[in-house]
Structure formats: C-alpha cells, structure tokens
Design a protein around this motif. Structure first.
Motif, mmCIF file in Angstrom:
data_model
loop_
_atom_site.group_PDB
_atom_site.id
_atom_site.type_symbol
_atom_site.label_atom_id
_atom_site.label_comp_id
_atom_site.label_asym_id
_atom_site.label_seq_id
_atom_site.Cartn_x
_atom_site.Cartn_y
_atom_site.Cartn_z
ATOM 1 N N THR A 41 0.832 -1.199 0.000
ATOM 2 C CA THR A 41 0.000 0.000 0.000
ATOM 3 C C THR A 41 0.868 1.250 0.000
ATOM 4 N N PHE A 42 1.931 1.256 0.792
ATOM 5 C CA PHE A 42 2.848 2.398 0.825
ATOM 6 C C PHE A 42 3.481 2.622 -0.551
ATOM 7 N N PHE A 43 4.000 1.554 -1.152
ATOM 8 C CA PHE A 43 4.603 1.670 -2.481
ATOM 9 C C PHE A 43 3.554 2.102 -3.508
ATOM 10 N N GLY A 44 2.347 1.591 -3.375
ATOM 11 C CA GLY A 44 1.275 1.969 -4.288
ATOM 12 C C GLY A 44 0.931 3.443 -4.194
ATOM 13 N N LEU A 45 0.912 3.979 -2.986
ATOM 14 C CA LEU A 45 0.640 5.407 -2.825
ATOM 15 C C LEU A 45 1.751 6.257 -3.438
#
Length: 128
Positions: A41-45
C-alpha cells in the motif's frame, strides 16, 4: 492502455488494494494487525502520486517511479523465493508476491519503452 502513466496508475491501485486486502485477511485469519502487510500500500501510494509527473513527461519523477517499482519487484522476488524455498507452501502471501512481481515487470516494461520513445522524440526535435 499503452501509456506508461496509465499502467503506473493501474499498478499502484493494485498495490494499494493488495496491501489492504492482505491486512484485512490477516486480521480475520489470525486476529491481529500485521502492519508489514501495508508495504504494498505504501509503495502503491508513492507510485500513484508519481502518475501525474509521468503523464507530464517529468523525467525525474519517471525515474523515481521506475526505481520504486524495481525495488518492489526485487524485494518481492526475494520474499517469494524465501517462502517457497523454506517450509512455507503456496498461500495468500505467495499470490500477492506473484501479483506484485508480474505487475511490476509489466510496469517496468512500459516505462522503459516510454523512456526510449521520449529520447527518440527529443533527439528528432533537436535535429530540426
């Protein structure tokens, strides 16, 4: 969907959903919150916020997105091989790692082709 920014946006949304599904599934299976499930999720954001820069042909942001995607793919390959070569079987985590690797390679391919086309276009403009 041939443009790099569109592929980056789709891949970032997949990462965000994978992390949220992973943390939710862990909570319902075990009953605790595994915060490492939010890594995708962090990388996606981060990648989602790079989408506008890629669309505006900002080379620095495009290279940051490629670096983040490469880092995520390498990290996922290591974690997938660790799980498969260890005592773990093929489960939810392995499917998430596989999806991250496949999507990352798809995204990197589009970014590389985009960078090559951008260089050719700039070279032809400089000759004119």
């Amino acid at each position: 969907m041939k443009d790099a920014y569109q592929i980056n946006k789709v891949y970032s949304i997949i990462l965000i959903l994978a992390g949220l599904i992973g943390i939710t599934a862990r909570y319902f299976e075990v009953g605790d919150w595994q915060l490492t499930a939010l890594i995708p999720t962090f990388f996606g954001l981060v990648l989602y916020f790079c989408t506008a820069g890629i669309q505006n042909e900002n080379a620095a942001i495009g290279h940051v997105a490629a670096l983040v995607t490469s880092l995520l793919v390498v990290m996922s390959v290591l974690m997938l091989s660790k799980g498969l070569l260890g005592d773990a079987g093929w489960g939810r985590k392995q499917w998430i790692f596989f999806a991250i690797i496949a999507g990352g390679l798809w995204s990197l391919r589009s970014q590389i082709l985009y960078f090559k086309a951008q260089r050719k276009r700039k070279a032809s403009q400089n000759k004119s």
